[in-house]
Design a protein around this motif. Structure first.
Motif, mmCIF file in Angstrom:
data_model
loop_
_atom_site.group_PDB
_atom_site.id
_atom_site.type_symbol
_atom_site.label_atom_id
_atom_site.label_comp_id
_atom_site.label_asym_id
_atom_site.label_seq_id
_atom_site.Cartn_x
_atom_site.Cartn_y
_atom_site.Cartn_z
ATOM 1 N N TYR A 253 40.871 44.703 43.733
ATOM 2 C CA TYR A 253 41.185 44.808 45.153
ATOM 3 C C TYR A 253 41.414 43.400 45.705
ATOM 4 O O TYR A 253 41.051 42.393 45.098
ATOM 5 N N ARG A 254 41.988 43.362 46.898
ATOM 6 C CA ARG A 254 42.324 42.066 47.489
ATOM 7 C C ARG A 254 41.078 41.235 47.799
ATOM 8 O O ARG A 254 41.138 40.011 47.836
ATOM 9 N N ASP A 255 39.931 41.906 47.994
ATOM 10 C CA ASP A 255 38.698 41.175 48.275
ATOM 11 C C ASP A 255 38.002 40.699 47.004
ATOM 12 O O ASP A 255 36.915 40.113 47.063
ATOM 13 N N GLY A 256 38.619 40.950 45.845
ATOM 14 C CA GLY A 256 38.077 40.465 44.583
ATOM 15 C C GLY A 256 37.291 41.489 43.794
ATOM 16 O O GLY A 256 36.961 41.264 42.623
ATOM 17 N N ARG A 257 36.948 42.628 44.382
ATOM 18 C CA ARG A 257 36.217 43.660 43.652
ATOM 19 C C ARG A 257 37.095 44.238 42.545
ATOM 20 O O ARG A 257 38.241 44.589 42.776
ATOM 21 N N ALA A 258 36.512 44.341 41.357
ATOM 22 C CA ALA A 258 37.271 44.820 40.195
ATOM 23 C C ALA A 258 36.428 45.843 39.438
ATOM 24 O O ALA A 258 35.695 45.484 38.508
ATOM 25 N N PRO A 259 36.491 47.128 39.809
ATOM 26 C CA PRO A 259 35.676 48.148 39.139
ATOM 27 C C PRO A 259 35.922 48.216 37.631
ATOM 28 O O PRO A 259 35.004 48.505 36.869
ATOM 29 N N GLY A 260 37.154 47.937 37.211
ATOM 30 C CA GLY A 260 37.460 48.012 35.787
ATOM 31 C C GLY A 260 36.826 46.922 34.955
ATOM 32 O O GLY A 260 36.725 47.033 33.728
ATOM 33 N N LEU A 261 36.362 45.862 35.607
ATOM 34 C CA LEU A 261 35.771 44.745 34.873
ATOM 35 C C LEU A 261 34.460 45.140 34.208
ATOM 36 O O LEU A 261 34.104 44.608 33.149
ATOM 37 N N GLU A 262 33.761 46.084 34.812
ATOM 38 C CA GLU A 262 32.480 46.529 34.243
ATOM 39 C C GLU A 262 32.683 47.142 32.861
ATOM 40 O O GLU A 262 31.906 46.886 31.931
ATOM 41 N N ARG A 263 33.727 47.940 32.713
ATOM 42 C CA ARG A 263 33.994 48.545 31.403
ATOM 43 C C ARG A 263 34.339 47.483 30.374
ATOM 44 O O ARG A 263 33.910 47.562 29.218
ATOM 45 N N ILE A 264 35.098 46.485 30.778
ATOM 46 C CA ILE A 264 35.473 45.410 29.864
ATOM 47 C C ILE A 264 34.229 44.666 29.379
ATOM 48 O O ILE A 264 34.079 44.369 28.187
ATOM 49 N N GLU A 265 33.327 44.365 30.313
ATOM 50 C CA GLU A 265 32.121 43.620 29.954
ATOM 51 C C GLU A 265 31.196 44.453 29.068
ATOM 52 O O GLU A 265 30.559 43.922 28.158
#
Length: 393
Positions: A253-265
């Motif tokens: 999102y434009r505010d920097g939130r990245a829900p998909g990053l959790e799966r990557i980590e």
């Protein structure tokens, strides 16, 4: 149950029954539903891609608790289900997502949903061709309102993302080198399989950089290619795709939130984050353009206004502006397949030369001059053989 059996039963007016699978996100449901099962969805204005996925999975029937055609615009999905002979129950009430559990068995009697004890769980409208034609005609009248809303969304997006669109501000640094290369962006959307098949010669000879947008990464793997970059919110691509060695770019999102990053980590991988208001498809095009791609070829993306609306997202206005931004470089896959001609290969040239030599020798064999030359060559060959024998005698 085979689809042919279902069609015969429907044609005979026989009611259907089977195991239900439920999900409010249709694309998640299509990953686990099995042939012969009944899909329970909550999908207003069922789009073409979702309908095609349901047909491909061989569902026995579709129960939609939302309006499959809301009247906002003429959507493609319901017609695809009817053409495949799949019964569609529309606007089913009864709070089916609360009363049903995945794996329950239900019976369908026209537009009524019953449990195994023949108790009514919900009622809806069994959509036939006549009803669908009437709904689509009404939706055509609502298209002008959607065009106005689309225009407003476009202006809002332009105000929010003018720096990114005009100057490329905010595009992340990636390891993959784009400069001067062709880039093939694959979205698992309209006709993506046919487009990839048509581009096989182009991909083999040009070797473009391959970007899979979410599920587009699996589309590339299915076609026998390994993506160089996977970009998206990472909710539609498989674990196998994430571990294929591609560079990962998470759409945030434009505010920097990245829900998909959790799966990557959780998978022990690393990724670059790309905050942008638009779709992942837009982000892939902006990334390729900003990093100096020579040509961008799009597979499975959207080309018309109705296709934009068919995705059911107000944010599709961003795709329209993104195409204007990268327009000089952007080519649709169908256009490439029509104008691209395979280059002549070395082995083809050698075969042509060999054929010419054979034709020349054959022609000479039937002339006096040719026979004299042949006799001379035979005599010289015999002299060489005799000389070699003398060396070892």
């Amino acid at each position: 149950m085979k689809l042919s059996t279902l069609l015969r039963r429907r044609a005979a007016g026989t009611d259907l029954g089977g195991v239900v699978r439920l999900d409010r996100r249709t694309k998640n449901l299509t990953k686990r539903i099995r042939p012969g099962e009944i899909a329970v969805i909550d999908h207003q204005d069922l789009d073409r891609v979702s309908a095609e996925a349901l047909v491909q999975r061989g569902v026995a029937a579709v129960i939609n608790v939302a309006a499959t055609v809301s009247g906002r615009y003429p959507t493609f999905g319901p017609q695809i289900l009817l053409d495949a002979g799949i019964p569609l129950i529309d606007r089913a009430d009864g709070e089916l997502f609360d009363t049903l559990t995945e794996g329950d068995r239900v019976l369908l009697e026209r537009g009524t949903v019953l449990n195994s004890r023949h108790e009514v769980l919900g009622k809806g409208e069994l959509v036939d061709q006549q009803a669908l034609d009437s709904q689509l005609a009404g939706a055509q009248a609502g298209l002008s309102d959607q065009i106005l809303a689309f225009t407003e969304n476009t202006m809002n997006y332009l105000r929010e993302e003018k720096d990114l669109l005009l100057e490329g501000v905010g595009v992340p640094e990636v390891k993959t080198v784009f400069e001067g290369r062709h880039v093939l962006i694959v979205v698992r959307g309209y006709d993506y399989r046919e487009d990839l098949a048509a581009l096989r010669s182009y991909i083999t000879e040009t070797r473009p950089l391959l970007i899979g947008v979410d599920g587009g990464a699996d589309a590339l793997l299915e076609a026998g290619y390994v993506p160089d970059i996977i970009l998206g919110d990472m909710d539609s691509c498989s674990d196998a795709a994430l571990h294929c060695g591609a560079e990962l770019v998470v759409h945030a999102y434009r505010d920097g939130r990245a829900p998909g990053l959790e799966r990557i980590e959780r998978a022990g991988l690393t990724a670059v984050v790309f905050p942008v208001l638009g779709t992942s498809e837009d982000a892939a095009m902006l990334l390729a353009d900003s990093k100096g791609a020579q040509l961008i070829v799009a597979v499975g993306t959207h080309a018309s206004l109705v296709e934009f609306l068919d995705k059911g997202r107000s944010g599709m206005a961003s795709t329209f502006l993104t195409r204007l931004r990268v327009g000089p470089k952007l080519v649709d896959a169908k256009g490439v397949s029509r104008i691209y001609h395979s280059e002549v290969k070395v082995w083809q040239v050698l075969l042509l030369v060999l054929s010419a030599l054979v034709a020349l020798v054959t022609a000479m064999a039937f002339t006096d001059f040719g026979r004299q030359v042949g006799d001379l060559l035979v005599a010289r060959w015999n002299d060489i053989v005799y000389w070699v024998k003398e060396l070892f005698t």
